[in-house]
Design a protein around this motif. Structure first.
Motif, mmCIF file in Angstrom:
data_model
loop_
_atom_site.group_PDB
_atom_site.id
_atom_site.type_symbol
_atom_site.label_atom_id
_atom_site.label_comp_id
_atom_site.label_asym_id
_atom_site.label_seq_id
_atom_site.Cartn_x
_atom_site.Cartn_y
_atom_site.Cartn_z
ATOM 1 N N GLN A 42 0.791 -1.240 0.000
ATOM 2 C CA GLN A 42 0.000 0.000 0.000
ATOM 3 C C GLN A 42 0.820 1.286 0.000
ATOM 4 N N TRP A 73 -17.098 0.543 14.953
ATOM 5 C CA TRP A 73 -16.765 -0.842 14.589
ATOM 6 C C TRP A 73 -16.863 -1.024 13.086
ATOM 7 N N ARG A 79 -11.798 -0.613 7.195
ATOM 8 C CA ARG A 79 -10.356 -0.372 7.063
ATOM 9 C C ARG A 79 -9.551 -1.679 7.142
ATOM 10 N N ALA A 83 -7.185 -3.754 4.333
ATOM 11 C CA ALA A 83 -5.819 -4.243 4.571
ATOM 12 C C ALA A 83 -5.718 -5.743 4.331
ATOM 13 N N MET A 121 1.520 -3.814 10.444
ATOM 14 C CA MET A 121 1.208 -2.570 11.151
ATOM 15 C C MET A 121 2.476 -1.827 11.581
ATOM 16 N N PHE A 124 3.492 1.068 9.708
ATOM 17 C CA PHE A 124 2.579 2.203 9.792
ATOM 18 C C PHE A 124 2.553 2.792 11.195
ATOM 19 N N VAL A 132 -0.630 5.228 15.020
ATOM 20 C CA VAL A 132 -0.696 4.362 13.839
ATOM 21 C C VAL A 132 -1.403 5.114 12.714
ATOM 22 N N PHE A 133 -0.958 4.838 11.497
ATOM 23 C CA PHE A 133 -1.548 5.489 10.331
ATOM 24 C C PHE A 133 -2.944 4.915 10.081
ATOM 25 N N PHE A 134 -3.947 5.794 10.151
ATOM 26 C CA PHE A 134 -5.345 5.356 10.090
ATOM 27 C C PHE A 134 -6.146 6.488 9.469
ATOM 28 N N LEU A 147 -14.738 2.157 20.347
ATOM 29 C CA LEU A 147 -14.889 0.729 20.053
ATOM 30 C C LEU A 147 -15.211 -0.048 21.330
ATOM 31 N N LEU A 152 -7.908 -4.627 23.922
ATOM 32 C CA LEU A 152 -7.444 -5.099 22.612
ATOM 33 C C LEU A 152 -6.580 -4.043 21.935
ATOM 34 N N VAL A 156 -2.726 -4.408 20.827
ATOM 35 C CA VAL A 156 -2.323 -4.252 19.426
ATOM 36 C C VAL A 156 -1.195 -3.212 19.306
ATOM 37 N N HIS A 236 -9.133 -10.614 19.347
ATOM 38 C CA HIS A 236 -9.920 -9.958 18.305
ATOM 39 C C HIS A 236 -11.220 -10.730 18.041
#
Ligand code: CLR
Length: 264
Positions: A42, A73, A79, A83, A121, A124, A132-134, A147, A152, A156, A236
């Motif tokens: 990407q 969610w 997203r 990925a 990840m 990113f 993080v890139f989002f 969320l 979680l 992550v 998850h």
């Protein structure tokens, strides 16, 4: 014995001596996995580097935080699915993957695709400010507050931090991603033997690359990372079940079909 210290024993050396031609095959295997990784990643590292300090404003963070649980969610599921789609494309070009039965390919992707997304990840991730890139900018954990699964998210982010600390090269990352994907211990495989053969070849590729880079000791650390990955993915799935129970309509009609197919 000084020489021995400089060049620790590597089982691959025996293999190279016995089969000099297979060295070429290993190089070719690595090259095609690396190419596939590059073509499905990407963003190039330089592009991400240039975007590093583009963070969300207070107002933007507030906007994410005031979304409802199901809105957020759904947004994240879209997203993530995006990925995952790149990971599926990556998998198709791992030598030997497409020779597996349709069922086994799906079984590997079901458990492995999310793990590979989490491995990827680290490209990113900005460890300096834990973001993080989002959605086009860098986001901290607070962006994901609505969320309602902070444990979680924290796990992550922790994992990404740990991956970054290993400072893998793009080639090492590519081979590690392939190894995470082609795992003969995954449940419900039809032809475990065949998956095992593909797994062995990828393992050999990774060993070869680490040896060449003088980083044989990374292998052990990567195996430790794989154990953490496994627990992250069960977390998850647990969250997803929790969410689907409370918001069956969103989970059923608004989640992307691929997300449902792989994780539901
Ligand atoms: C991972 C590397 C991919 C690009 C990419 C896309 C979506 C990102 C993902 C990366 C990292 C994890 C991420 C995700 C979107 C939502 C998710 C930020 C950067 C967070 C952790 C929320 C997970 C929520 C689930 C419980 C639904 O190549």
């Amino acid at each position: 014995h000084d020489l021995m210290a400089l060049h620790p024993y590597n089982p691959l050396d025996d293999l190279y001596n016995l089969y000099p031609h297979s060295l070429r095959n290993i190089d070719e295997l690595c090259a095609s996995i690396v190419r596939s990784h590059r073509e499905t990643s990407q963003y190039r590292l330089e592009e991400l580097q240039a975007l590093r300090w583009k963070v969300f404003s207070r107002e933007e963070i507030q906007a994410y935080q005031s979304k409802t649980v199901d809105e957020m969610w759904q947004h994240c599921a879209v997203r993530l699915t995006d990925a995952v789609q790149y990971v599926v494309e990556f998998a198709k070009h791992v030598p030997g993957f497409r020779m597996l039965s349709q069922n086994d390919q799906i079984a590997l992707l079901k458990t492995g695709s999310m793990e590979v997304v989490l491995v990827r990840m680290c490209r990113f991730f900005n460890t300096v400010n834990n973001t993080v890139f989002f959605d086009g900018k860098f986001a901290g954990t607070e962006v994901f507050k609505s969320l309602a699964c902070n444990d979680l998210i924290a796990a992550v982010f922790d994992f990404a931090h740990g991956m970054c600390a290993l400072k893998l090269t793009e080639q090492q990352l590519a081979l590690f991603s392939a190894l995470v994907l082609v795992n003969a211990d995954r449940p419900s495989l039809e032809d475990r033997g065949r998956v095992q053969r593909v797994q062995r070849s990828v393992e050999m590729g990774l060993t070869h690359i680490l040896h060449r880079d003088n980083q044989d000791s990374l292998m052990h650390k990567l195996h430790q990372r794989m154990a953490v990955l496994c627990s992250l993915c069960s977390l998850h799935m647990e969250k997803l079940r929790w969410f689907s129970q409370r918001h069956p309509l969103t989970a059923h009609s608004l989640f992307p079909p691929l997300y449902k197919e792989l994780f539901a």
